[in-house]
Design a protein around this motif. Sequence first.
Motif, PDB file in Angstrom:
ATOM      1  N   GLY A   1     117.517 -39.901 -68.423  1.00 22.66           N
ATOM      2  CA  GLY A   1     117.132 -40.474 -67.351  1.00 22.66           C
ATOM      3  C   GLY A   1     118.138 -40.663 -66.500  1.00 22.66           C
ATOM      4  O   GLY A   1     118.064 -41.628 -65.532  1.00 22.66           O
ATOM      5  N   VAL A   2     119.127 -40.025 -66.423  1.00 24.60           N
ATOM      6  CA  VAL A   2     120.193 -40.133 -65.304  1.00 24.60           C
ATOM      7  C   VAL A   2     120.021 -38.782 -64.459  1.00 24.60           C
ATOM      8  O   VAL A   2     120.066 -37.698 -64.759  1.00 24.60           O
TER       9      VAL A   2
ATOM     10  N   LYS B   1     121.838 -50.042 -60.522  1.00 20.96           N
ATOM     11  CA  LYS B   1     120.738 -49.212 -59.894  1.00 20.96           C
ATOM     12  C   LYS B   1     120.733 -47.891 -60.231  1.00 20.96           C
ATOM     13  O   LYS B   1     121.725 -47.468 -60.136  1.00 20.96           O
ATOM     14  N   PRO B   2     119.464 -47.263 -60.428  1.00 21.40           N
ATOM     15  CA  PRO B   2     119.559 -45.698 -60.594  1.00 21.40           C
ATOM     16  C   PRO B   2     120.154 -45.056 -59.404  1.00 21.40           C
ATOM     17  O   PRO B   2     119.928 -45.697 -58.204  1.00 21.40           O
TER      18      PRO B   2
ATOM     19  N   MET C   1     116.648 -35.134 -63.331  1.00 20.71           N
ATOM     20  CA  MET C   1     117.221 -35.753 -64.310  1.00 20.71           C
ATOM     21  C   MET C   1     117.405 -35.187 -65.521  1.00 20.71           C
ATOM     22  O   MET C   1     116.586 -34.375 -65.980  1.00 20.71           O
TER      23      MET C   1
ATOM     24  N   MET D   1     114.691 -35.068 -53.600  1.00 15.98           N
ATOM     25  CA  MET D   1     114.360 -35.131 -55.198  1.00 15.98           C
ATOM     26  C   MET D   1     115.546 -34.556 -56.226  1.00 15.98           C
ATOM     27  O   MET D   1     115.973 -33.719 -55.813  1.00 15.98           O
TER      28      MET D   1
ATOM     29  N   GLU E   1     126.064 -45.880 -60.886  1.00 20.39           N
ATOM     30  CA  GLU E   1     124.907 -46.567 -61.395  1.00 20.39           C
ATOM     31  C   GLU E   1     125.389 -47.729 -61.919  1.00 20.39           C
ATOM     32  O   GLU E   1     124.809 -48.879 -61.966  1.00 20.39           O
TER      33      GLU E   1
ATOM     34  N   PRO F   1     112.122 -33.789 -65.164  1.00 17.27           N
ATOM     35  CA  PRO F   1     111.975 -34.940 -64.725  1.00 17.27           C
ATOM     36  C   PRO F   1     112.659 -35.371 -63.154  1.00 17.27           C
ATOM     37  O   PRO F   1     113.715 -34.801 -63.153  1.00 17.27           O
ATOM     38  N   THR F   2     112.082 -35.942 -62.394  1.00 18.87           N
ATOM     39  CA  THR F   2     112.431 -35.963 -61.091  1.00 18.87           C
ATOM     40  C   THR F   2     112.440 -37.370 -60.262  1.00 18.87           C
ATOM     41  O   THR F   2     111.212 -37.756 -60.372  1.00 18.87           O
ATOM     42  N   ALA F   3     113.410 -37.750 -59.920  1.00 19.91           N
ATOM     43  CA  ALA F   3     113.602 -39.136 -59.272  1.00 19.91           C
ATOM     44  C   ALA F   3     113.702 -38.799 -57.631  1.00 19.91           C
ATOM     45  O   ALA F   3     114.248 -37.667 -57.256  1.00 19.91           O
ATOM     46  N   MET F   4     113.068 -39.694 -57.018  1.00 17.59           N
ATOM     47  CA  MET F   4     113.043 -39.383 -55.468  1.00 17.59           C
ATOM     48  C   MET F   4     113.749 -40.612 -54.764  1.00 17.59           C
ATOM     49  O   MET F   4     113.831 -41.823 -55.032  1.00 17.59           O
TER      50      MET F   4
ATOM     51  N   PRO G   1     110.889 -29.679 -59.801  1.00 20.24           N
ATOM     52  CA  PRO G   1     110.279 -30.884 -60.394  1.00 20.24           C
ATOM     53  C   PRO G   1     109.152 -30.296 -61.369  1.00 20.24           C
ATOM     54  O   PRO G   1     108.571 -31.282 -62.155  1.00 20.24           O
ATOM     55  N   GLU G   2     108.892 -29.207 -61.506  1.00 23.58           N
ATOM     56  CA  GLU G   2     107.703 -28.726 -62.323  1.00 23.58           C
ATOM     57  C   GLU G   2     108.261 -28.510 -63.804  1.00 23.58           C
ATOM     58  O   GLU G   2     107.713 -28.553 -64.686  1.00 23.58           O
TER      59      GLU G   2
ATOM     60  N   ALA H   1     117.910 -44.803 -56.320  1.00 24.28           N
ATOM     61  CA  ALA H   1     117.757 -45.975 -55.702  1.00 24.28           C
ATOM     62  C   ALA H   1     119.110 -46.087 -54.757  1.00 24.28           C
ATOM     63  O   ALA H   1     118.851 -46.505 -53.514  1.00 24.28           O
TER      64      ALA H   1
ATOM     65  N   PRO I   1     111.058 -36.704 -49.140  1.00 23.27           N
ATOM     66  CA  PRO I   1     112.200 -37.150 -49.831  1.00 23.27           C
ATOM     67  C   PRO I   1     113.311 -36.455 -50.477  1.00 23.27           C
ATOM     68  O   PRO I   1     113.110 -34.915 -50.079  1.00 23.27           O
TER      69      PRO I   1
END
Lengths: 456, 456
Positions: free
Chosen positions: B319-320, B291-292, B315, B312, B286, B87-90, B83-84, B295, B310
């Motif tokens: 944004g996928v 929804k992403p 992406m 993690m 999706e 981008p990261t979705a949880m 995640p550093e 989610a 979570p």
Amino acid sequence: MRYVLRILLAILIMSALIQQPSYAKSSDLYKYLSVPGARATLPVEAAKEPFSKKFVDHARERFNNFHLQMGGDHALYYLMNLPEFMPTAMSMPAVKFKRLKRDIQEDLDKIEVKTDSEGVLTLSDYSVHPTFRHQGIMMVHQGKVVFEAFPGMTKTDMHVWMSSAKTTVGLVSAMLAEEGKIDVSQPITQYVPELAGTAWDSLSVLNVLNHTTALDSEETGESVLDPNSVIVSYFSAIFGTPNSGGCQTEDTVSVLRAFWPLYEEEPGAVFRYSSPNTDVLTMMIEHIEEKPWAAVFEERVWGKLNARMPAMFNMRPEGVALPLGLMSTTLEDMARYGVLFTPSWQAVAQEDVVSDAVLTRIQTGGDPEAFKDSAKDESGFKSFGGERAESNSYQWDWIFEDGAMAKSGNLNQLIYVDPERDFVGVVVSTTPYVAPYGETKAPAFMRAAAKFLHGK
Amino acid sequence: MRYVLRILLAILIMSALIQQPSYAKSSDLYKYLSVPGARATLPVEAAKEPFSKKFVDHARERFNNFHLQMGGDHALYYLMNLPEFMPTAMSMPAVKFKRLKRDIQEDLDKIEVKTDSEGVLTLSDYSVHPTFRHQGIMMVHQGKVVFEAFPGMTKTDMHVWMSSAKTTVGLVSAMLAEEGKIDVSQPITQYVPELAGTAWDSLSVLNVLNHTTALDSEETGESVLDPNSVIVSYFSAIFGTPNSGGCQTEDTVSVLRAFWPLYEEEPGAVFRYSSPNTDVLTMMIEHIEEKPWAAVFEERVWGKLNARMPAMFNMRPEGVALPLGLMSTTLEDMARYGVLFTPSWQAVAQEDVVSDAVLTRIQTGGDPEAFKDSAKDESGFKSFGGERAESNSYQWDWIFEDGAMAKSGNLNQLIYVDPERDFVGVVVSTTPYVAPYGETKAPAFMRAAAKFLHGK
């Protein structure tokens, strides 16, 4: 028509808030509010359910600091999902997880506070009132949860702390001072050599800790909307997004080096709140410890906390974490952190993380003279419902004469820690600043609850 | 001198691995291995302690997919801190957390496996042997942990699953198929219209699920190092980093649309493993769920799991989320996910997430003819110590005739699920491919342990 009236009202209110209202400033605000997703049309309850792919894609396309700060529909998503938009470092919790015990105090609902916008409200009515747009509120007394409400998030959701996170930097700085690793009376540039040869040379570490830098970097209603202010340049740099003037972003250190001393003001004299100060302290801590902030915070604090989840810190493009505000956790983990400062720390940790010496240093590190009549003095007087704090200290906005400490965050985040009353209160929200929103009385409720439970 | 010999040896070994060795390919590898931080000089134990600020800054400056895939010192940091860098979705876990019970089986150490590089080893010797560079190994039988080792991570650290994460997409796809929301015999472009009008039109959803696309997108030792391969263009696009030829990155969908059918090969005929297939399935999911991915996965799987933390998902720039590999969790949470597929699912969840129908669909969805003689057939035969799987199916690399399922991930990640024997094994590592590294016998140990505990 209703929309136009609302915008006009918003402009009027913002104009009243800023020191030198001008057509230019109002038109900037109008511009930001005109972006789709900038206004609050969804109830905060919407954030308890998944957002649609379409909504999230729209929010992603428009992500930037100004849009986020509008506190509208898109901000509802941003404030709970910042790792989607910025690089993120993690501090991991202790292996052992402990759920906070519950001892819900129904009597707390006897507490009433007079709000400016909605009249007198009880705690339960206030918590879920759509004007305040709080998403989560938790109160902990003697290490047990005595009140909790989750109107706009689930118990496992993360939410950004905004500037309430600055207290983590104040805490680690106080630890380093107690250990003799830093001397807060020394020049900050002794520890942050990147800033040597600039106005920062004449500032002590304590000046930076207490926001008494006498630099032109104060965050005011005016400066945060002025495309030519150093504070706007600074936020553009750390978010890695073009600033409102459409310029390219700059390197953060270059922006910091360009800060200028105010005419005829001595360092130490006036509390002028400024997030870049926290960034400079973060750099100091990384230099002293020779580790990234998230590793330091894990070693010293979060890794000793029986928290459920990591503390997530977003980073600026240069790879420096931003505990000045971009820290996200669950609400209960935020409350656990607060409990570290209370006599009931054993409810959340295996060892005493915040020593008496560190706590006293934080409670007594401020200067009442510098605090008096500052913007935070005034906003605190209002949000605490007529009670006035004595000083600010070590990144906390408000220290009361009884040792209670509080720190707010943009869009109505809050941490209130009252060691003497063994009480902690935390609040996360997505509250826009424009009418009919902007008010918070959460601080007043917290302090009233602490006194009620403690019997005085 | 020793360094030069090691590089030469590495080049020789890689040349042997790739199908058409050439000077060009070897020099690419040499280039990647010459970057500071690309080679493994630190023991994996180093990852249990914080890395220095200087080390992390160096790693950050050099982050890209090729450097990561070298599995060297910098990769040790990348694989636990993605995640550093992206981008990261949880996906959040259930509110209720349940620690897995322990029932450590000392007898498991009677299991011995013959390795190519280090001879016969017991499980405990193998787990911590520096040649294999495993960081965490956990085995769960009847819902209880029977073996665990953390040579290169702490219990609360997160680690990337790499391609073992593809099983999450296989699982959700199987759920949608069982619910009638998708028909796997229909063209994939019916559900992913962005790819209509391309070679993808002639592929069924099942072709994509089982990597039998007959496209020029197979991941081989050669293609992943060839700057002109579509697979390298694809990885450059999703990492948002310039590819090895120094070109600008492209939009992922444009790259996918340019995939070309192989001459004289029918879809369905041959298992040609390719990560972009998982990306296309993620897009399908999706679209269907609106929804992403994060989610959807939270609603259907992770949110029902009594996990600690979570899941993690990093992406791509559009944004996928990338469950094709860039999913990170703690080791025990990874094991919990595996337990969902076993009769002991109640140890990790409040409801039966993986229905019998979904499980059977996954176990029987493959075609042994397409699997036979594929690269995975061969690598599985080797890593399982001479036992051969029957097919691949729904994003799992190996399905055995007894229903056991396994999926590997680059740099030696593994998930092994054996529903009949009520056994789960998970492994995370940072194992370079170049000598003296590259071998794994973790699959053989997992299968041997499952049989040992089950009595057959």
